[in-house]
Design an enzyme around this catalytic site. Structure first.
Site: not given
Ligand code: PAF
Length: 306
Positions: A55, A58, A62, A175, A178, A201
């Protein structure tokens, strides 16, 4: 579409073990049609495609997904889309941080070949009637306080899979629910994609990296450390042989409650695959939490496997 020039570093190709200099013009693409044209051209040329759904805004978390994707695929697509269907009416859709220029720079440096940055109107018809949902895996943890969240996630991830047709897709273990849900969705709906889960991380002091960390004021930032401290406490208890999941959870809650700025949404121990509550630390157990620090809801977790 916007073009950016990247001179990709020398990359070793695993099949030939020779050095292969690739020059990729990273593109920022706004339409589904253009993503389809580019990725089908890559596939026609025999190249593998990795997808990192994000989303945006970053961070290092990411980047670790993009790095992994770049190391395992010939071309990498990063989607940068704040997906409205996964936000509840009182959640932070409008406030969610965005910075496409910064994101593009990070992706370019990391060696991604394309950023897909669609408008909501490109992704969703006004009269959209079809969604992808998941049953019991969304009943616990974040699904309890965010009842429409995983329907929105499953729907947008399915759409991205249909648009990009990646060989592999990369998701963070932060997540954890998810990730479990997407793996199950891929299995149950026969999506032809390999799901790669990547480790959490953390900042040097332990806080799990998150785009939402930017909401924290300086006192809140200090208070937010209570999440990773609770993770460490729970993990240490499990590692030293504590088998009672409820005891671990209650010690973690006790610790979090010592922080005056923290308000627990949940701390729960569940089976890491079925996301069903467990009483014992047997098999693979996910111990996950969501905690408000002021108005910011943060998540963290660990998986313990005997
Ligand atoms: O994890 C996220 O950032 C989002 O939930 C995802 C997978 C990109 C779907 O919008």
């Amino acid at each position: 579409s916007l073009r950016m020039n990247i001179h990709l570093k020398y990359r070793k190709t695993s099949s030939t073990n020779c050095i292969d200099l690739k020059e990729i013009n990273m593109k920022i693409v706004k339409t589904i049609e253009e993503v389809r044209n580019i990725t089908s051209q890559w596939r026609a040329e025999g190249m593998s495609v990795g997808l990192v759904p994000t989303m945006g805004f970053l961070h290092e978390g990411h980047k670790s997904l993009i790095d992994r994707a770049v190391s395992e695929n010939d071309r990498v697509v990063v989607s940068d889309f704040v997906n409205p269907t996964q936000f509840g009416p009182s959640e932070d859709l409008e406030a969610y941080p965005r910075d496409i220029n910064r994101d593009a720079e990070l992706c370019e440096k990391a060696g991604a070949a394309l950023i897909f940055d669609p408008e909501p109107s490109e992704m969703y018809y006004d009269d959209c009637e079809a969604y992808v949902n998941i049953n019991s895996l969304s009943d616990e943890l974040c699904g309890k306080s965010r009842p429409i969240h995983f329907k929105g996630v499953c729907t947008v991830v399915s759409k991205l899979f249909n648009i990009v047709k990646p060989d592999r897709a990369y998701f963070g273990q932060k997540d954890a629910q998810q990730l479990a849900i997407i793996k199950r969705m891929v299995r149950d709906l026969n999506f032809d994609v390999q799901i790669v889960g990547c480790p959490i991380i953390r900042e040097a002091d332990g806080l799990a990296k998150s785009s939402r960390n930017t909401y924290l004021g300086s006192e809140e930032r200090k208070a937010a450390l209570i999440l990773s401290k609770a993770v460490k406490l729970g993990e240490d208890m499990a590692k030293s042989g504590e088998n009672d999941a409820e005891k671990i959870v209650s010690k973690m809650k006790e610790l979090i409650n010592t922080e005056p700025m923290a308000r627990i949404d949940y701390v729960e121990a569940v089976d890491a695959i079925s996301i069903k509550p467990v009483k014992k630390m047997d098999g693979a157990v996910l111990v996950a939490m969501a905690v408000y620090i002021g108005k910011t809801r943060l998540i963290d977790n660990f998986i313990f496997e005997k």
